[in-house]
Design a protein around this motif. Structure first.
Motif, PDB file in Angstrom:
ATOM      1  N   PHE A 172     -42.026  -5.682 -16.314  1.00  0.00           N
ATOM      2  CA  PHE A 172     -42.785  -5.236 -17.589  1.00  0.00           C
ATOM      3  C   PHE A 172     -42.162  -5.614 -18.643  1.00  0.00           C
ATOM      4  O   PHE A 172     -42.541  -5.267 -19.824  1.00  0.00           O
ATOM      5  N   PHE A 173     -41.186  -6.613 -18.782  1.00  0.00           N
ATOM      6  CA  PHE A 173     -40.573  -7.406 -19.997  1.00  0.00           C
ATOM      7  C   PHE A 173     -41.406  -8.537 -20.215  1.00  0.00           C
ATOM      8  O   PHE A 173     -41.446  -9.456 -19.515  1.00  0.00           O
ATOM      9  N   SER A 174     -41.774  -8.590 -21.452  1.00  0.00           N
ATOM     10  CA  SER A 174     -42.434 -10.199 -21.868  1.00  0.00           C
ATOM     11  C   SER A 174     -41.565 -10.873 -22.265  1.00  0.00           C
ATOM     12  O   SER A 174     -40.249 -10.651 -22.320  1.00  0.00           O
ATOM     13  N   VAL A 175     -41.914 -12.117 -22.375  1.00  0.00           N
ATOM     14  CA  VAL A 175     -40.783 -13.201 -22.694  1.00  0.00           C
ATOM     15  C   VAL A 175     -40.166 -12.867 -24.040  1.00  0.00           C
ATOM     16  O   VAL A 175     -38.821 -12.977 -24.223  1.00  0.00           O
ATOM     17  N   PRO A 176     -40.748 -12.617 -25.261  1.00  0.00           N
ATOM     18  CA  PRO A 176     -39.961 -12.040 -26.489  1.00  0.00           C
ATOM     19  C   PRO A 176     -38.881 -11.242 -26.169  1.00  0.00           C
ATOM     20  O   PRO A 176     -38.029 -10.965 -26.641  1.00  0.00           O
ATOM     21  N   VAL A 177     -39.249 -10.149 -25.290  1.00  0.00           N
ATOM     22  CA  VAL A 177     -38.539  -8.826 -25.359  1.00  0.00           C
ATOM     23  C   VAL A 177     -37.355  -9.315 -24.289  1.00  0.00           C
ATOM     24  O   VAL A 177     -36.134  -9.020 -24.605  1.00  0.00           O
ATOM     25  N   ALA A 178     -37.505 -10.164 -23.427  1.00  0.00           N
ATOM     26  CA  ALA A 178     -36.410 -10.730 -22.520  1.00  0.00           C
ATOM     27  C   ALA A 178     -35.583 -11.449 -23.250  1.00  0.00           C
ATOM     28  O   ALA A 178     -34.137 -11.447 -23.188  1.00  0.00           O
ATOM     29  N   TRP A 179     -35.913 -12.343 -24.010  1.00  0.00           N
ATOM     30  CA  TRP A 179     -35.207 -13.192 -25.190  1.00  0.00           C
ATOM     31  C   TRP A 179     -34.268 -12.218 -26.183  1.00  0.00           C
ATOM     32  O   TRP A 179     -33.039 -12.466 -26.333  1.00  0.00           O
ATOM     33  N   THR A 180     -35.098 -11.307 -26.750  1.00  0.00           N
ATOM     34  CA  THR A 180     -34.358 -10.390 -27.400  1.00  0.00           C
ATOM     35  C   THR A 180     -33.200  -9.341 -26.849  1.00  0.00           C
ATOM     36  O   THR A 180     -32.287  -9.329 -27.373  1.00  0.00           O
ATOM     37  N   LEU A 181     -33.706  -9.061 -25.734  1.00  0.00           N
ATOM     38  CA  LEU A 181     -32.624  -8.191 -24.736  1.00  0.00           C
ATOM     39  C   LEU A 181     -31.286  -9.201 -24.493  1.00  0.00           C
ATOM     40  O   LEU A 181     -30.338  -8.753 -24.500  1.00  0.00           O
ATOM     41  N   THR A 182     -31.775 -10.466 -23.885  1.00  0.00           N
ATOM     42  CA  THR A 182     -30.536 -11.334 -23.724  1.00  0.00           C
ATOM     43  C   THR A 182     -29.427 -11.505 -24.706  1.00  0.00           C
ATOM     44  O   THR A 182     -28.550 -11.484 -24.798  1.00  0.00           O
ATOM     45  N   ASN A 183     -30.227 -11.573 -26.152  1.00  0.00           N
ATOM     46  CA  ASN A 183     -29.652 -11.730 -27.395  1.00  0.00           C
ATOM     47  C   ASN A 183     -28.622 -10.470 -27.779  1.00  0.00           C
ATOM     48  O   ASN A 183     -27.369 -10.647 -27.935  1.00  0.00           O
TER      49      ASN A 183
END
Length: 132
Positions: A21-32
């Motif tokens: 349920f994580f979109s690509v932008p959410v995954a990148w922001t969470l990684t950062n």
């Protein structure tokens, strides 16, 4: 060590991408944000050393960032730890397509790890936070 560090960040990103349920932008922001939160805690908030040192307790009052390379500024280790969140920020901004919400979160996260690294803030405790 640098390769292991980069692979760890990459592994974190892959794990976050695998959550359905994580979109690509959410995954990148969470990684950062997770990377920068971990970097802040381990480099700028935790003081002392996990083992006994022969420095008569001087390291007890210093963060890991202040102890890194005996406090010498602009060494290769310090440059690496400064440039890695910046590169991750650029990648995150690109893959979130500069969405304003993600951009503000990522910029705030970046500033929380870059400002304490400034040479002018070596040994400085803002408002007495983390003084003892």
């Amino acid at each position: 060590m640098w390769l292991t560090y980069a692979l760890g960040v990459g592994l974190l990103h892959i794990v976050l991408l695998s959550i359905p349920f994580f979109s690509v932008p959410v995954a990148w922001t969470l990684t950062n944000v997770i990377h920068n939160l971990g970097m802040y805690v381990f480099l700028h908030a935790v003081k002392g050393t996990p083992f006994e040192t022969p420095d008569q307790g001087k390291a007890r009052l210093l963060t890991h960032w202040e102890q890194l390379d005996y406090g010498v500024q602009f060494t290769s280790s310090r440059k690496f730890f400064t440039i890695s969140p910046i590169i991750l920020y650029f990648l995150t901004s690109f893959y979130t397509k500069y969405d304003p919400t993600h951009f503000i979160l990522n910029t705030a996260s970046l500033l929380t790890v870059l400002i304490p690294k400034l040479p002018q803030l070596h040994g400085v405790r803002i408002f007495g936070i983390n003084k003892y």
